[in-house]
Design a protein around this motif. Structure first.
Motif, mmCIF file in Angstrom:
data_model
loop_
_atom_site.group_PDB
_atom_site.id
_atom_site.type_symbol
_atom_site.label_atom_id
_atom_site.label_comp_id
_atom_site.label_asym_id
_atom_site.label_seq_id
_atom_site.Cartn_x
_atom_site.Cartn_y
_atom_site.Cartn_z
ATOM 1 N N SER A 128 -37.925 65.572 60.110
ATOM 2 C CA SER A 128 -38.065 64.186 61.035
ATOM 3 C C SER A 128 -38.662 63.121 60.173
ATOM 4 N N VAL A 129 -39.811 63.412 59.426
ATOM 5 C CA VAL A 129 -40.378 62.498 58.760
ATOM 6 C C VAL A 129 -39.624 62.003 57.731
ATOM 7 N N ALA A 130 -38.657 62.938 56.936
ATOM 8 C CA ALA A 130 -37.910 62.588 55.806
ATOM 9 C C ALA A 130 -36.788 61.699 56.513
ATOM 10 N N CYS A 131 -36.147 61.913 57.543
ATOM 11 C CA CYS A 131 -35.116 61.232 58.143
ATOM 12 C C CYS A 131 -35.484 59.901 58.307
ATOM 13 N N ARG A 132 -36.886 59.633 59.079
ATOM 14 C CA ARG A 132 -37.380 58.172 59.333
ATOM 15 C C ARG A 132 -37.581 57.453 57.809
ATOM 16 N N ALA A 133 -38.158 58.111 56.875
ATOM 17 C CA ALA A 133 -38.283 57.470 55.368
ATOM 18 C C ALA A 133 -37.046 57.049 55.073
ATOM 19 N N LEU A 134 -35.924 57.912 54.962
ATOM 20 C CA LEU A 134 -34.623 57.535 54.575
ATOM 21 C C LEU A 134 -34.266 56.535 55.277
ATOM 22 N N GLY A 135 -34.385 56.158 56.552
ATOM 23 C CA GLY A 135 -33.873 54.972 57.391
ATOM 24 C C GLY A 135 -34.774 53.825 56.815
ATOM 25 N N ALA A 136 -35.896 53.738 56.757
ATOM 26 C CA ALA A 136 -36.897 52.834 56.249
ATOM 27 C C ALA A 136 -36.230 52.380 54.820
ATOM 28 N N ALA A 137 -36.042 53.302 54.094
ATOM 29 C CA ALA A 137 -35.622 52.882 52.496
ATOM 30 C C ALA A 137 -34.454 52.288 52.412
ATOM 31 N N LEU A 138 -33.414 52.444 53.509
ATOM 32 C CA LEU A 138 -32.330 51.989 53.751
ATOM 33 C C LEU A 138 -32.439 50.183 54.260
ATOM 34 N N ALA A 139 -33.525 49.996 54.891
ATOM 35 C CA ALA A 139 -33.674 48.759 55.601
ATOM 36 C C ALA A 139 -34.214 47.722 54.747
#
Length: 139
Positions: A128-139
């Motif tokens: 879950s933390v990794a998914c959120r970080a992935l989204g943040a990196a794309l932002a």
């Protein structure tokens, strides 16, 4: 504000949960994020977004889902070089080899994959933390 498309296929809900987490991470980082079923996405939609997260679980012998996801991927793949792209998905058996194969396929097509995230079954706390970080990196 950047606009992120989170495009996914999910059979059991695990990859869909990951898609929602990726979108939440992008939104938390200030982007507009849209979660889209792969059946509702094609290459004609690409220019409406700044970044993309594609999600598909491992199927069969460590492969992409063949009825809906892979046809969509075949359509968008030639148009993705030069765009910000990440990959994610869940698996239940083996060790997640499908993601390595998918990333290799994407990179062979000229796509610079920013990152990947996998989860065994439903995303646990680490995933879950990794998914959120992935989204943040794309932002």
């Amino acid at each position: 504000m950047s606009k992120v498309a989170v495009v996914f296929w999910s059979g059991t809900g695990n990859t869909e949960a990951m898609a929602e987490l990726v979108a939440a991470g992008a939104r938390d980082a200030g982007a507009e994020a849209e979660v889209i079923a792969c059946a509702d996405f094609s290459s004609s939609d690409l220019d409406g977004y700044d970044a993309f997260a594609f999600g598909c679980p491992a199927m069969g012998a460590e492969e992409l889902e063949s009825e809906e996801f892979e046809p969509m991927w075949d359509d968008v793949e030639p148009e993705l070089p030069g765009r910000k792209v990440a990959l994610f998905g869940s698996y239940d058996w083996a060790d997640g080899e499908w993601m390595d194969l998918w990333r290799e396929r994407a990179e062979a097509a000229g796509i610079a994959v920013a990152d990947t995230v996998i989860a065994k079954d439903y995303p646990d706390e680490d995933a879950s933390v990794a998914c959120r970080a992935l989204g943040a990196a794309l932002a």
